[in-house]
Design a protein around this motif. Structure first.
Motif, mmCIF file in Angstrom:
data_model
loop_
_atom_site.group_PDB
_atom_site.id
_atom_site.type_symbol
_atom_site.label_atom_id
_atom_site.label_comp_id
_atom_site.label_asym_id
_atom_site.label_seq_id
_atom_site.Cartn_x
_atom_site.Cartn_y
_atom_site.Cartn_z
ATOM 1 N N GLU A 17 0.866 -1.189 0.000
ATOM 2 C CA GLU A 17 0.000 0.000 0.000
ATOM 3 C C GLU A 17 0.899 1.233 0.000
ATOM 4 O O GLU A 17 1.867 1.305 0.753
ATOM 5 N N THR A 18 0.576 2.204 -0.856
ATOM 6 C CA THR A 18 1.394 3.407 -0.976
ATOM 7 C C THR A 18 0.569 4.623 -0.568
ATOM 8 O O THR A 18 -0.551 4.806 -1.038
ATOM 9 N N LEU A 19 1.136 5.430 0.325
ATOM 10 C CA LEU A 19 0.492 6.644 0.825
ATOM 11 C C LEU A 19 1.362 7.843 0.476
ATOM 12 O O LEU A 19 2.574 7.708 0.322
ATOM 13 N N TYR A 122 -1.476 4.591 11.688
ATOM 14 C CA TYR A 122 -0.824 5.879 11.945
ATOM 15 C C TYR A 122 -0.447 6.562 10.638
ATOM 16 O O TYR A 122 -0.701 7.748 10.446
ATOM 17 N N PHE A 123 0.134 5.824 9.715
ATOM 18 C CA PHE A 123 0.546 6.415 8.440
ATOM 19 C C PHE A 123 -0.659 6.792 7.586
ATOM 20 O O PHE A 123 -0.633 7.806 6.885
ATOM 21 N N ARG A 124 -1.725 6.024 7.680
ATOM 22 C CA ARG A 124 -2.963 6.384 6.977
ATOM 23 C C ARG A 124 -3.540 7.678 7.557
ATOM 24 O O ARG A 124 -4.063 8.520 6.828
ATOM 25 N N LEU A 125 -3.433 7.840 8.877
ATOM 26 C CA LEU A 125 -3.881 9.073 9.520
ATOM 27 C C LEU A 125 -3.055 10.264 9.031
ATOM 28 O O LEU A 125 -3.599 11.332 8.736
ATOM 29 N N LEU A 126 -1.740 10.104 8.915
ATOM 30 C CA LEU A 126 -0.898 11.186 8.391
ATOM 31 C C LEU A 126 -1.327 11.598 6.987
ATOM 32 O O LEU A 126 -1.373 12.793 6.665
ATOM 33 N N GLU A 127 -1.648 10.626 6.150
ATOM 34 C CA GLU A 127 -2.102 10.953 4.798
ATOM 35 C C GLU A 127 -3.426 11.701 4.837
ATOM 36 O O GLU A 127 -3.622 12.680 4.110
ATOM 37 N N ARG A 128 -4.343 11.284 5.706
ATOM 38 C CA ARG A 128 -5.636 11.990 5.830
ATOM 39 C C ARG A 128 -5.433 13.415 6.330
ATOM 40 O O ARG A 128 -6.114 14.338 5.874
#
Length: 165
Positions: A17-19, A122-128
């Motif tokens: 998965e790439t963010l 956590y990384f998905r939250l940073l992207e959001r």
């Protein structure tokens, strides 16, 4: 006879998965759940001079950095280091640290937290947050869940700003 304590964890290149944020790309490799708690890994690519992570520490995991390409500026405790391609560093748990690409170079790094902590959320939250779909208050509220505790480290920002000048 296979005596492995848990199944093999594999992530093929096209399956990660790439963010994205403005100047950082994160490829989520193998998280703690898949590694049965042993490790949590990701690849981070930062543009020239891009900030990777603000000053923080972890209470449960050491953090390993391997610089695949470019140059990484790393603060670990009171040390400020530049690590070139092929270099690595291990930051012990509870040590305040931060990182970013040097002003003259981008960087592509591998990060591993050991033992692993479920971190992909956590990384998905940073992207959001980068897209304006979440707030910094949500990030602050997630510190215990993701074992990522932010701290004030003015010297880090002074060093980063001085290098950019």
């Amino acid at each position: 006879m296979d005596t492995a304590p848990h199944p093999l964890a594999v992530r093929q290149p096209g399956d990660a998965e790439t963010l994205h944020t403005e100047s950082v790309t994160m490829r989520l490799l193998i998280d703690a759940e898949e590694a049965h708690g042993a490790v949590s890994t990701l690849e981070v690519t930062m543009g020239r001079g891009a900030d990777g992570a603000a000053p923080h520490f972890h209470t449960r995991s050491d953090e390993f950095f391997y610089v695949a390409d470019g140059e990484l500026q790393l603060m670990a405790g009171d040390r400020f280091l530049t690590i070139g391609a092929g270099g690595s560093a291990l930051v012990p748990k509870t040590t305040t640290h931060a990182f970013g690409a040097t002003p003259d170079s981008g960087a592509r790094i591998l990060i591993a937290l050991m033992p692993g902590v479920q971190r992909f959320g956590y990384f998905r939250l940073l992207e959001r947050i980068a897209r304006g779909e979440a707030t910094l208050d949500e990030l602050a509220a997630s510190q215990d869940e993701y074992d990522n505790h932010f701290v004030d480290a003015p010297r880090w920002w002074q060093e980063r700003n001085a290098q950019r000048s």
